[in-house]
Enzyme design. Structure first.
Site, PDB file in Angstrom:
ATOM      1  N   LYS A   1     -11.890  -1.915   6.677  1.00  0.00           N
ATOM      2  CA  LYS A   1     -10.982  -2.720   7.482  1.00  0.00           C
ATOM      3  C   LYS A   1     -11.405  -2.719   8.957  1.00  0.00           C
ATOM      4  CE  LYS A   1      -8.270  -3.653   3.947  1.00  0.00           C
ATOM      5  NZ  LYS A   1      -7.537  -2.571   3.354  1.00  0.00           N
TER       6      LYS A   1
ATOM      7  N   ASP B   1      -1.685   6.680   6.396  1.00  0.00           N
ATOM      8  CA  ASP B   1      -2.698   5.707   5.973  1.00  0.00           C
ATOM      9  C   ASP B   1      -2.913   4.757   7.152  1.00  0.00           C
ATOM     10  OD1 ASP B   1      -4.208   3.657   4.919  1.00  0.00           O
ATOM     11  OD2 ASP B   1      -2.862   3.234   3.231  1.00  0.00           O
TER      12      ASP B   1
ATOM     13  N   TRP C   1       0.835  -1.210   0.000  1.00  0.00           N
ATOM     14  CA  TRP C   1       0.000   0.000   0.000  1.00  0.00           C
ATOM     15  C   TRP C   1       0.859   1.246   0.000  1.00  0.00           C
ATOM     16  CZ3 TRP C   1      -4.248  -1.329  -1.937  1.00  0.00           C
ATOM     17  CH2 TRP C   1      -4.878  -2.514  -1.592  1.00  0.00           C
TER      18      TRP C   1
HETATM   19  C1  PLP Z   1      -6.925  -2.057   2.057  1.00  0.00           C
HETATM   20  C2  PLP Z   1      -5.925  -0.984   2.184  1.00  0.00           C
HETATM   21  C3  PLP Z   1      -5.834   0.061   1.238  1.00  0.00           C
HETATM   22  C4  PLP Z   1      -6.702   0.125   0.001  1.00  0.00           C
HETATM   23  O1  PLP Z   1      -7.973   0.508   0.340  1.00  0.00           O
HETATM   24  P1  PLP Z   1      -9.115   0.724  -0.756  1.00  0.00           P
HETATM   25  O2  PLP Z   1     -10.222   1.283   0.064  1.00  0.00           O
HETATM   26  O3  PLP Z   1      -9.408  -0.617  -1.355  1.00  0.00           O
HETATM   27  O4  PLP Z   1      -8.612   1.675  -1.778  1.00  0.00           O
HETATM   28  C5  PLP Z   1      -4.890   1.037   1.445  1.00  0.00           C
HETATM   29  N1  PLP Z   1      -4.081   1.019   2.521  1.00  0.00           N
HETATM   30  C6  PLP Z   1      -4.138   0.032   3.438  1.00  0.00           C
HETATM   31  C7  PLP Z   1      -3.204   0.060   4.603  1.00  0.00           C
HETATM   32  C8  PLP Z   1      -5.059  -0.999   3.298  1.00  0.00           C
HETATM   33  O5  PLP Z   1      -5.114  -1.972   4.205  1.00  0.00           O
END
Ligand code: PLP
Length: 355
Positions: free
Chosen positions: A191, A167, A100
């Protein structure tokens, strides 16, 4: 049969949240209409959005500290470019701790110079880099606090003068930190907060409005702030369900309480991974292990079918590792009960006993 959902995302939500969300789809609060068929400008939905925004700030301890919470669309992946669009003038720093982070780097490169301050790519991201230099003069430093695929988590947040952008898709609301050290936090809902379809962005307003380029309205944080996160039709069901999870979290005692439960779940499983001779943890340094996603492999691949059948028979779902790591990944988000982790541990012990 009761299921134990270890899915990495979309992931488990509290059963009570699921029930309330289902009820609201049929009839929202007895108004005779569904939450997904009323106007997003109605007083009912405006109250939902405002409650969700204020609960998000409250859980992070950021109420009244110059931050705004937004519920946007496009996933965390949209934030990879939106962050750079809004904040990158000349040069930004990125810590590369996984897939990511790498994707965030790729998008941000379209907007300016990037410095990869450190990377753990040399060992397939099985550790968190430490003791690296952070250059001065960065527009911001970007971190991925929890690396969902590899099962690492940043425990010591690096200190920097630059605005800190993070993030937190897979560990938002899972542990107590001083969140005021971050200037922008984003997290895809699916998540640890809600269904797919919305992304929480928490941003300190004073860092905005400092780039030279003009920004398309839909990608401009200031536009969304000016419209109270209602610049266009928000993803009403995802926001409503996220609000329910945030209310559930408050009833549990908030982030500090859930953090202790998350620690208990993680130590239960990691102790088993460490003591069971048939498995090996993927993360090199135990200090870097994620409390949310535990990654491990089976030592004797020829035994994999037997193990897979055992956990599937126990009602466990979503245990297969990501293809870039292999093996297994147990995602233990906020809504996963300790009892489900115990079921997995029991299966691992039975697997060893019957080997
Ligand atoms: C799942 C995830 C993403 C991507 O998320 P989307 O909503 O599918 O774009 C980005 N960063 C992390 C840390 C993730 O676990």
């Amino acid at each position: 049969m009761q299921k134990h959902n270890f899915s990495a995302g979309p992931c488990i939500l509290p059963q009570s949240v699921m029930q309330k969300a289902a009820d609201a789809v049929v009839d929202y609060n007895g108004i005779g209409l569904s939450i997904i068929e009323i106007s997003h400008r109605s007083k009912e939905f405006v109250a939902v959005m405002e409650n969700a925004r204020s609960l998000a700030l409250e859980h992070l301890g950021l109420t009244g500290k110059g931050y705004q919470a937004l519920f946007l669309q496009g996933g965390a992946s949209m934030q990879f470019l939106m962050v750079a669009y809004n904040l990158l003038n000349t040069k930004a720093g990125y810590l590369n701790t996984g897939t990511w982070s790498s994707k965030a780097i790729k998008e941000a490169k379209l907007f300016g110079d990037l410095v990869e301050v450190a990377s753990s790519k040399d060992k397939n991201f099985n550790y968190i880099p430490k003791a690296y230099e952070i250059p001065s003069g960065l527009d911001y430093l970007h971190l991925t606090t929890n690396n969902t695929i590899f099962g690492t988590q940043i425990k010591e947040i690096p200190q920097t003068d630059a605005p800190l952008v993070c993030d937190m898709s897979s560990d938002i609301f899972s542990r107590a930190l001083d969140f005021s050290q971050f200037d922008l936090i984003y997290a895809g809902a699916q998540k640890n907060m809600g269904p797919a379809g919305t992304t929480l962005v928490v941003v300190k307003e004073e860092i905005l409005g400092q780039v030279q380029r003009s920004i398309p309205s839909m990608l401009d944080y200031q536009v969304h702030i000016g419209k109270d996160s209602m610049f266009n039709t928000p993803p009403v069901f995802a926001v409503y369900t996220s609000m329910l999870t945030l209310e559930w979290l408050k009833a549990q005692g908030g982030v500090a309480t859930i953090a202790q439960i998350n620690e208990a779940k993680a130590s239960l499983l990691y102790n088993e991974i460490d003591s069971n001779e048939l498995f090996t943890g993927f993360v090199a340094d135990p200090a870097d292990r994620s409390t949310m996603n535990a990654t491990f492999t089976i030592n004797d691949e020829s035994q994999a079918d037997r193990f897979n059948k055992m956990w599937q028979d126990a009602g466990i779902n979503g245990l297969n590792g990501h293809r870039s790591v292999g093996g297994y990944r147990a995602s233990m988000y906020n809504a996963l009960p300790l009892a489900s982790v115990q079921v997995l541990v029991d299966v691992m012990q039975e697997f060893q006993r019957t080997a």
